[in-house]
Scaffold this motif. Structure first.
Motif, mmCIF file in Angstrom:
data_model
loop_
_atom_site.group_PDB
_atom_site.id
_atom_site.type_symbol
_atom_site.label_atom_id
_atom_site.label_comp_id
_atom_site.label_asym_id
_atom_site.label_seq_id
_atom_site.Cartn_x
_atom_site.Cartn_y
_atom_site.Cartn_z
ATOM 1 N N LEU A 134 0.824 -1.199 0.000
ATOM 2 C CA LEU A 134 0.000 0.000 0.000
ATOM 3 C C LEU A 134 0.866 1.260 0.000
ATOM 4 N N ALA A 135 1.949 1.243 0.767
ATOM 5 C CA ALA A 135 2.857 2.394 0.795
ATOM 6 C C ALA A 135 3.503 2.596 -0.573
ATOM 7 N N ASP A 136 3.929 1.509 -1.214
ATOM 8 C CA ASP A 136 4.522 1.609 -2.549
ATOM 9 C C ASP A 136 3.517 2.188 -3.545
ATOM 10 N N LYS A 137 2.267 1.751 -3.440
ATOM 11 C CA LYS A 137 1.228 2.260 -4.332
ATOM 12 C C LYS A 137 1.019 3.756 -4.106
ATOM 13 N N ALA A 138 1.013 4.178 -2.835
ATOM 14 C CA ALA A 138 0.833 5.594 -2.523
ATOM 15 C C ALA A 138 1.980 6.427 -3.068
ATOM 16 N N VAL A 139 3.201 5.935 -2.955
ATOM 17 C CA VAL A 139 4.364 6.652 -3.476
ATOM 18 C C VAL A 139 4.250 6.781 -4.998
ATOM 19 N N ALA A 140 3.863 5.701 -5.663
ATOM 20 C CA ALA A 140 3.729 5.733 -7.122
ATOM 21 C C ALA A 140 2.630 6.711 -7.552
ATOM 22 N N GLU A 141 1.504 6.691 -6.846
ATOM 23 C CA GLU A 141 0.417 7.607 -7.186
ATOM 24 C C GLU A 141 0.822 9.058 -6.926
ATOM 25 N N ARG A 142 1.552 9.288 -5.862
ATOM 26 C CA ARG A 142 2.011 10.653 -5.552
ATOM 27 C C ARG A 142 2.981 11.134 -6.630
ATOM 28 N N ALA A 143 3.860 10.245 -7.086
ATOM 29 C CA ALA A 143 4.797 10.612 -8.151
ATOM 30 C C ALA A 143 4.040 10.973 -9.422
ATOM 31 N N ASP A 203 1.031 12.205 -9.537
ATOM 32 C CA ASP A 203 0.388 13.500 -9.290
ATOM 33 C C ASP A 203 1.373 14.648 -9.458
ATOM 34 N N LEU A 204 2.630 14.415 -9.110
ATOM 35 C CA LEU A 204 3.632 15.469 -9.230
ATOM 36 C C LEU A 204 4.095 15.651 -10.668
ATOM 37 N N VAL A 205 4.110 14.573 -11.450
ATOM 38 C CA VAL A 205 4.584 14.625 -12.832
ATOM 39 C C VAL A 205 3.484 15.087 -13.780
ATOM 40 N N ALA A 206 2.256 14.743 -13.513
ATOM 41 C CA ALA A 206 1.154 15.057 -14.426
ATOM 42 C C ALA A 206 1.026 16.549 -14.719
ATOM 43 N N PRO A 207 1.069 17.443 -13.726
ATOM 44 C CA PRO A 207 0.954 18.877 -14.068
ATOM 45 C C PRO A 207 2.109 19.362 -14.936
ATOM 46 N N VAL A 208 3.296 18.859 -14.699
ATOM 47 C CA VAL A 208 4.458 19.256 -15.503
ATOM 48 C C VAL A 208 4.287 18.764 -16.933
ATOM 49 N N ALA A 209 3.827 17.552 -17.095
ATOM 50 C CA ALA A 209 3.618 17.006 -18.436
ATOM 51 C C ALA A 209 2.522 17.793 -19.151
ATOM 52 N N HIS A 210 1.504 18.164 -18.438
ATOM 53 C CA HIS A 210 0.408 18.933 -19.030
ATOM 54 C C HIS A 210 0.905 20.304 -19.502
ATOM 55 N N ILE A 211 1.702 20.962 -18.692
ATOM 56 C CA ILE A 211 2.255 22.269 -19.055
ATOM 57 C C ILE A 211 3.193 22.134 -20.244
ATOM 58 N N ALA A 212 4.017 21.114 -20.248
ATOM 59 C CA ALA A 212 4.983 20.923 -21.321
ATOM 60 C C ALA A 212 4.290 20.708 -22.661
#
Length: 57
Positions: A31-40, A42-51
């Motif tokens: 569950l912790a690994d899944k949360a870390v992956a989902e958080r990553a 969430d952090l990458v998606a806005p940057v990819a959207h802007i790019a």
């Protein structure tokens, strides 16, 4: 009635092997690994959207 009690025990409490603490630790770590992956994501998606919308110089 011992076989029926064993069957009910396994149904309610799960198998004896691996031990319950090991199964719990595995579930928590997964569950912790899944949360870390989902958080990553969430952090990458806005940057990819802007790019995608910025012109390349």
């Amino acid at each position: 009635m011992a076989p029926q009690r064993r069957t009910l025990k396994e149904y309610v409490l799960g198998p004896d092997r691996p031990p319950s603490m090991e199964r719990f630790n595995t579930a928590v770590n997964d569950l912790a690994d899944k949360a870390v992956a989902e958080r990553a994501e969430d952090l990458v998606a806005p940057v990819a959207h802007i790019a995608q919308h910025e012109p390349v110089a």
